[in-house]
Design an enzyme around this catalytic site. Structure first.
Site, short mmCIF file in Angstrom:
data_model
loop_
_atom_site.label_atom_id
_atom_site.label_comp_id
_atom_site.label_asym_id
_atom_site.label_seq_id
_atom_site.Cartn_x
_atom_site.Cartn_y
_atom_site.Cartn_z
N LYS A 1 0.91 -1.22 0.06
CA LYS A 1 -0.21 0.13 0.31
C LYS A 1 0.84 1.30 0.07
O LYS A 1 2.25 1.35 0.78
CB LYS A 1 -0.62 -0.09 0.95
CG LYS A 1 -2.07 1.02 1.21
CD LYS A 1 -2.81 0.81 2.45
CE LYS A 1 -3.75 1.92 2.53
NZ LYS A 1 -4.67 1.83 3.78
N SER B 1 -9.71 1.88 2.71
CA SER B 1 -9.07 2.40 1.54
C SER B 1 -7.82 1.42 1.09
O SER B 1 -7.02 2.51 0.52
CB SER B 1 -8.69 3.87 3.14
OG SER B 1 -7.42 2.46 3.92
N SER C 1 -9.72 -0.58 6.78
CA SER C 1 -9.35 -0.51 5.70
C SER C 1 -8.30 -1.85 5.14
O SER C 1 -7.84 -1.98 3.61
CB SER C 1 -8.47 0.70 5.97
OG SER C 1 -8.83 1.91 6.20
#
EC number: 6.3.5.7
Length: 475
Positions: A66, A141, A165
């Protein structure tokens, strides 16, 4: 190109490949990304080429990170204009551990800007699309990480989980997402959103793969004072089943609007666990209904402090203006997106002298109540079970109202507030879209959480050859 279907390739399966096949895995991953990512848009940055060193047990296995986790030699943008061209001078602890184990980082995955969102629509660059339906969101996210695994572009990925997330996008994309007990995994090198809530966790195709990654990335780190010096075994009991266990289902979840198909799959999962010898009971957790409100006071407050460093002075975007104050204001106004600015303003407001007691301090007291109630239930039960998300993947651009958007994390936020381990495991479909079941465990009982999730996965009628079937993206 060797004939390997990345959608079905797990970490464990990679270990069974010949040396010649493993050498080609990173290049195969890059070729798959080149073919599929123009449609999925899971990646912000992708390596042009990679070299394979035969060091570490997991050498050659391609993964995504990420893009709010620092990586040496690659940009870390947090999907924000303010860090668009930022390159770190060191690897985050988790990245360092992954590389030492032999994993190859092939790219940095898209996210909602600074991890503030539940759909990955709020990236400053582009929205990521769900591999199951390219008109829908992958969740967030960590939507880029989940989409990259679901589409079969990488074998596994790392994300960060502040209020769900990792778990929510895993649910929406039909993969496994794990949030560890707070303190088990170092946050050194994670660009902070809300420091008391953030945790890095794996996104994988199977429960066993997630446990394998946790064995690698967990552990005390002198660079992160919140990490604990405690050894947790994630794998030794993973196949022992759930016979004799007791599970709690909060009555409060039935007060919320849950998509009919999601509710049906959840009830089906509960019946499966009962057939496997477990007992399932409904319980009251009165303060859990305040989780979202509590989170949206505490998280923005911590974010307003953490993001104060992005001011155009030391690194990142800098807009030239006549004076220092004007430079600050213009840089932050241009560099931060709408949602990030909203949360910074909310956080600054709740921390102000006039409102600190009424909002932030009160939210911290409610957080303690929620944590105490969850721990009390978990002292009597082996785990708490909920749907991961009240809905399946919604269409890109469909949700405009911030409050509706915030409620996407209604079932995942409590585990962050209490620092508890939690996993989302895929279990069937609603309207041809994946549904996830969430297992929340006691602090440091991460091994038991994996054991329960593995029992669901192993006995799920929806799985093929031991794993949830993944979609074929039409390139």
């Amino acid at each position: 190109m060797i004939d390997l279907d990345f959608r079905k390739l797990t970490i464990e399966e990679c270990l069974k490949l010949s040396e010649e096949e493993r050498e080609k895995l990173p290049q195969l991953s890059l070729e798959t990304i080149k073919r599929l990512d123009p449609h999925v848009k899971a990646f912000i940055s992708v390596r042009e080429n990679v070299s394979v060193e035969k060091k570490g047990k997991f050498w050659g296995i391609p993964v995504a990170i990420k893009d709010n986790i620092l990586t040496l030699g690659m940009r870390t943008t947090c999907a924000s204009r303010i860090l668009e061209n930022y390159e770190s001078v060191f690897d985050a602890t988790v990245v360092k551990k992954m590389k030492e184990a032999g994993f190859v980082v092939v790219g940095k995955a898209n996210l909602d800007e600074f991890a503030m969102g539940s759909s990955t629509e709020r990236s400053a660059f582009f929205p990521t699309r769900n591999p199951w339906d390219l008109e829908r969101v992958p969740g967030g996210s960590s939507g880029g990480s989940a989409a990259a695994v679901s589409a079969g572009m990488v074998v596994a990925a790392l994300g960060s989980d502040t209020g769900g997330s990792v778990r929510q996008p895993a649910s929406l994309c039909g993969v496994v997402g794990y949030k560890p007990t707070y303190g088990l995994v170092s946050r050194y090198g994670l660009v902070a959103f809300a420091s008391s809530l953030d945790q890095i966790g794996p996104i994988t195709k199977t429960v066993r793969d997630a446990a394998i990654l946790m064995e690698i990335i967990s552990g005390r780190d002198e660079n992160d004072a919140t990490t604990v010096n405690r050894k947790v075994d994630f794998l030794s009991e993973i196949e022992e089943g759930v016979s004799g266990m007791k599970f709690a289902v909060p009555e409060e979840i039935y007060e919320h609007d849950i998509e009919e198909g999601v509710s049906e799959r959840f009830e089906e999962a509960l019946k499966l666990l009962e057939r496997l010898g477990a007992k399932v009971e409904r319980v009251k957790i009165p303060h859990i209904k305040y989780s979202v409100a509590t989170y949206y006071v505490i998280a923005p407050a911590e974010a307003s402090s953490n993001l104060a460093r992005f001011d155009g002075v030391k690194y990142g975007l800098r807009i030239k203006e006549k004076g220092l104050r004007e430079m600050y204001m213009k840089t932050r106004n241009v560099g931060f997106g709408e949602e990030v600015r909203r949360r910074i303003m909310i956080g600054t407001f709740t921390l102000s002298a006039a409102y600190y007691e009424a909002y932030f301090n009160k939210a911290m007291k409610v957080r303690r109540k929620i944590s105490d109630e969850l721990n009390e239930v978990l002292s009597q039960y082996d785990a708490i079970l909920t749907p991961t998300s009240p809905v399946t993947a919604f269409k890109i651009g469909e949700i405009k109202d911030p409050l509706t958007y915030y409620l996407m994390d209604i079932f995942t936020i409590p585990a962050n507030l209490a620092g508890l381990p939690a996993i989302s495991v895929p279990f069937g479909f609603s309207n041809n879209l994946p549904v996830g079941v969430q297992v929340i465990g006691r602090r440091f009982a991460d091994g038991k959480v994996f054991r329960i999730a593995r029992a669901i996965e192993k006995n799920s009628p929806y799985n093929e050859n031991g794993m949830f079937p993944l979609p074929e993206v039409k390139a």
